[in-house]
Design a protein around this motif. Structure first.
Motif, PDB file in Angstrom:
ATOM      1  N   LEU A 184       0.977   3.030   6.231  1.00 47.02           N
ATOM      2  CA  LEU A 184       2.431   2.885   6.224  1.00 47.02           C
ATOM      3  C   LEU A 184       3.030   3.245   7.577  1.00 47.02           C
ATOM      4  CD1 LEU A 184       3.144   4.307   2.679  1.00 47.02           C
ATOM      5  CD2 LEU A 184       3.698   2.014   3.471  1.00 47.02           C
ATOM      6  N   GLN A 185       2.566   4.316   8.184  1.00 49.09           N
ATOM      7  CA  GLN A 185       3.082   4.685   9.492  1.00 49.09           C
ATOM      8  C   GLN A 185       2.780   3.598  10.514  1.00 49.09           C
ATOM      9  OE1 GLN A 185       2.502   8.705  10.643  1.00 49.09           O
ATOM     10  NE2 GLN A 185       3.102   8.378  12.766  1.00 49.09           N
ATOM     11  N   ALA A 186       1.565   3.070  10.471  1.00 43.86           N
ATOM     12  CA  ALA A 186       1.195   1.994  11.389  1.00 43.86           C
ATOM     13  C   ALA A 186       2.054   0.757  11.154  1.00 43.86           C
ATOM     14  CB  ALA A 186      -0.283   1.652  11.219  1.00 43.86           C
ATOM     15  N   PHE A 187       2.330   0.460   9.886  1.00 41.23           N
ATOM     16  CA  PHE A 187       3.161  -0.702   9.558  1.00 41.23           C
ATOM     17  C   PHE A 187       4.550  -0.568  10.172  1.00 41.23           C
ATOM     18  CE2 PHE A 187       6.582  -2.110   6.716  1.00 41.23           C
ATOM     19  CZ  PHE A 187       6.419  -3.471   6.806  1.00 41.23           C
ATOM     20  N   TYR A 188       5.194   0.601   9.991  1.00 46.60           N
ATOM     21  CA  TYR A 188       6.551   0.771  10.497  1.00 46.60           C
ATOM     22  C   TYR A 188       6.599   0.850  12.019  1.00 46.60           C
ATOM     23  CZ  TYR A 188       8.556   1.200   5.871  1.00 46.60           C
ATOM     24  OH  TYR A 188       8.975   0.923   4.601  1.00 46.60           O
ATOM     25  N   GLU A 189       5.567   1.381  12.628  1.00 43.71           N
ATOM     26  CA  GLU A 189       5.523   1.398  14.088  1.00 43.71           C
ATOM     27  C   GLU A 189       5.389  -0.013  14.652  1.00 43.71           C
ATOM     28  OE1 GLU A 189       2.304   4.033  14.881  1.00 43.71           O
ATOM     29  OE2 GLU A 189       3.538   5.853  14.729  1.00 43.71           O
ATOM     30  N   THR A 202       0.827  -1.202   0.000  1.00 42.47           N
ATOM     31  CA  THR A 202       0.000   0.000   0.000  1.00 42.47           C
ATOM     32  C   THR A 202       0.860   1.251   0.000  1.00 42.47           C
ATOM     33  OG1 THR A 202      -1.727   1.200   1.220  1.00 42.47           O
ATOM     34  CG2 THR A 202      -0.107  -0.007   2.527  1.00 42.47           C
ATOM     35  N   THR A 203       0.267   2.354  -0.446  1.00 40.65           N
ATOM     36  CA  THR A 203       0.917   3.663  -0.355  1.00 40.65           C
ATOM     37  C   THR A 203       0.150   4.592   0.578  1.00 40.65           C
ATOM     38  OG1 THR A 203      -0.294   4.412  -2.323  1.00 40.65           O
ATOM     39  CG2 THR A 203       1.925   3.527  -2.669  1.00 40.65           C
ATOM     40  N   ASP A 204      -0.862   4.082   1.262  1.00 38.51           N
ATOM     41  CA  ASP A 204      -1.648   4.903   2.173  1.00 38.51           C
ATOM     42  C   ASP A 204      -0.779   5.368   3.344  1.00 38.51           C
ATOM     43  OD1 ASP A 204      -4.373   5.819   3.273  1.00 38.51           O
ATOM     44  OD2 ASP A 204      -3.536   4.623   4.920  1.00 38.51           O
TER      45      ASP A 204
END
Length: 292
Positions: free
Chosen positions: A47-52, A41-43
């Protein structure tokens, strides 16, 4: 000639191409140990949630390329819609089987339309840049031969330097190349990596400031060899605000006339880059005859 374009999800397509009627995407995925899956995804919020969440995972998630059926479905649509040609731009063949799958499936349609499948030798917006240049060259009246010649040069000239602060993701994913030599030795050592096909260690430095300086200095050297100049710079981010801010400040000062874009690495790339990765892509310009 009615032309379509297929690109994979790691390219981080901007809105102008997400909604383009001739641009189609295939999607890679990530898979967690608990059985959950996430389509690339590019959302920004996703993305922020994924990296956190990534450092909290006991096991590093795995990634998978698009299923061949994704390509068959798109190619069937292109034939039905009367397209005469298609260009495909994909993640480096050294990182994923996406390019090989695309090549195999798309060339089954050689008897119905002209097929060009391009190995980007890179990641992220470096792939999107190939799409962007191809569309602009087509609109400017460039011949197929001119376009293919430019794409070949562009894949060779595009420079991507980065720092993956936690190499364990890269090594466990099997994409480390000679970076694996640094495992167990990276205390106070920051490897500057180059992505061109494979991932290779470009330099070893002792501080983040030296990482920033090394990337800026080397990109400046590469840009001097661009026959038609530098078009744009892309700062890559895996939730490392310090690294991104430092690179943006340095490049804005060095190239005030150049557009600088920032983008998160999509989850499929982030699995191998790890949290806190950052880097820069330098994109060469269009041939001078086709510059606005």
């Amino acid at each position: 000639m009615k032309t379509a374009y297929i690109i994979d999800s790691t390219a981080s397509l901007p809105d102008q191409y997400q909604d383009h009627p001739d641009v189609y995407q295939v999607y890679l995925s990530i898979h967690y140990a608990n059985g959950d899956s996430l389509r690339d995804t590019t959302d920004p919020e996703a993305l922020q949630a994924f990296y956190e969440d990534l450092p909290k995972q006991e096991e590093i998630p795995t990634t998978s390329q698009p299923q061949p059926q994704q390509f068959y479905d798109i190619m069937d649509v292109l034939v039905a819609e009367g397209y005469q040609a298609v260009y495909g731009f994909f993640l480096s063949s050294d990182f994923s089987g996406t390019y090989q799958t695309a090549y195999s499936v798309m060339h089954e349609y050689d008897d119905r339309l002209t097929v060009h499948v391009i190995d980007s030798k890179s990641i992220s917006l470096a792939i999107e840049a190939l799409l962007d240049h191809t569309i602009r060259l087509q609109e400017a009246g460039a011949s197929q031969e001119e376009i293919l010649d430019h794409l070949e040069k562009m894949t060779d000239q595009t420079a991507l330097l980065c720092c993956f602060e936690d190499l364990s993701y890269l090594v466990k994913g099997g994409r480390a190349g000679n970076a694996s030599a640094f495992i167990g030795k990276i205390l106070n050592i920051f490897p500057v990596l180059e992505v061109h096909g494979k991932v290779e260690v470009f330099a070893k430095v002792r501080s983040r400031k030296r990482v920033y300086a090394t990337i800026v200095d080397e990109i400046a050297k590469r840009v001097q060899d661009y026959p038609d100049g530098l078009e744009w710079l892309i700062i890559l981010d895996a939730l490392n605000p310090e690294g991104v801010a430092a690179l943006e400040e340095a490049f804005s000062a060095a190239y005030p006339e150049i557009t600088i874009e920032k983008t998160y690495l999509t989850p499929v790339i982030g699995i191998h880059a790890g949290r806190d990765a950052y880097g820069v892509i330098a994109i060469p310009n269009l041939p001078s005859a086709y510059q606005a």
